[in-house]
Design a protein around this motif. Structure first.
Motif, short mmCIF file in Angstrom:
data_model
loop_
_atom_site.label_atom_id
_atom_site.label_comp_id
_atom_site.label_asym_id
_atom_site.label_seq_id
_atom_site.Cartn_x
_atom_site.Cartn_y
_atom_site.Cartn_z
N VAL A 162 22.06 17.22 9.13
CA VAL A 162 22.26 17.33 10.58
C VAL A 162 23.41 16.43 11.01
CG1 VAL A 162 21.24 16.87 12.84
CG2 VAL A 162 19.89 18.03 11.08
N LEU A 163 23.44 15.20 10.50
CA LEU A 163 24.51 14.27 10.87
C LEU A 163 25.87 14.79 10.39
CD1 LEU A 163 22.83 10.81 10.26
CD2 LEU A 163 23.40 11.87 12.46
N ASP A 164 25.93 15.39 9.22
CA ASP A 164 27.19 15.98 8.75
C ASP A 164 27.67 17.06 9.72
OD1 ASP A 164 27.37 14.37 6.52
OD2 ASP A 164 26.62 15.90 5.12
N GLY A 165 26.74 17.82 10.27
CA GLY A 165 27.09 18.85 11.24
C GLY A 165 27.56 18.30 12.58
N LYS A 166 27.20 17.07 12.87
CA LYS A 166 27.58 16.42 14.14
C LYS A 166 28.66 15.35 13.93
CE LYS A 166 24.29 18.60 16.37
NZ LYS A 166 24.59 19.70 17.23
N LYS A 167 29.26 15.33 12.75
CA LYS A 167 30.22 14.29 12.40
C LYS A 167 31.38 14.19 13.40
CE LYS A 167 32.54 12.48 8.37
NZ LYS A 167 32.74 12.64 6.93
N SER A 168 31.86 15.32 13.89
CA SER A 168 33.00 15.29 14.82
C SER A 168 32.62 14.59 16.13
CB SER A 168 33.51 16.70 15.10
OG SER A 168 32.51 17.48 15.72
N ILE A 169 31.36 14.73 16.55
CA ILE A 169 30.91 14.07 17.78
C ILE A 169 30.91 12.55 17.58
CG2 ILE A 169 28.92 13.72 19.32
CD1 ILE A 169 28.18 16.69 18.68
N VAL A 170 30.39 12.11 16.44
CA VAL A 170 30.35 10.68 16.14
C VAL A 170 31.76 10.12 16.03
CG1 VAL A 170 29.64 8.96 14.41
CG2 VAL A 170 28.10 10.84 15.00
#
Length: 129
Positions: free
Chosen positions: A42-50
């Motif tokens: 899930v975090l890999d999928g949201k990496k751009s947000i982070v």
């Protein structure tokens, strides 16, 4: 130094039974392994947000971090030399060596961490941590 944190998660029986089946079939070694891998995906999928949040924060007057940060003597001395106060903001673990207490009190204006701060009681009291 321990960098793991225990987290409790409530799950319904149907979800948990599916996880247990995958464990029994050898896809995961245990429930923690499954949950850690699921969270990483899930975090890999949201990496751009982070990453975007990191870029935005670094443009502000904060020493911003995510993960683990150790405040070092060199950074504190640079701030002192420039006559500026450091504002620390981040998510994770901030480590401050108690040998730096005087420099920290003198050169850090604020500390705001969502997570843990490993430091002396003197620093905790001074910054209300």
């Amino acid at each position: 130094m321990e960098t793991n944190e225990k987290v409790s998660v409530n799950m319904n029986i149907a979800t948990l039974s599916q996880i247990d089946l995958l464990i029994d079939k050898g896809y995961y070694s245990n429930r923690s392994d499954f949950i850690n891998q699921a969270v990483r995906q899930v975090l890999d999928g949201k990496k751009s947000i982070v990453e975007e949040e990191g870029r935005q924060q670094k443009n502000l007057d904060f020493s911003w971090f995510i993960g683990i940060m150790s405040l070092d003597r060199g950074e504190l001395l640079k701030a002192k030399e420039k006559g500026v106060k450091i504002n620390i903001k981040g998510y994770g673990l901030l480590c401050i060596d108690e040998k730096l207490d005087g420099l920290v009190i003198e050169n850090v204006e604020s500390i705001s961490v969502r997570g843990k701060v490993k430091c002396s009681d003197k620093i905790k009291k001074h910054f209300g941590i």
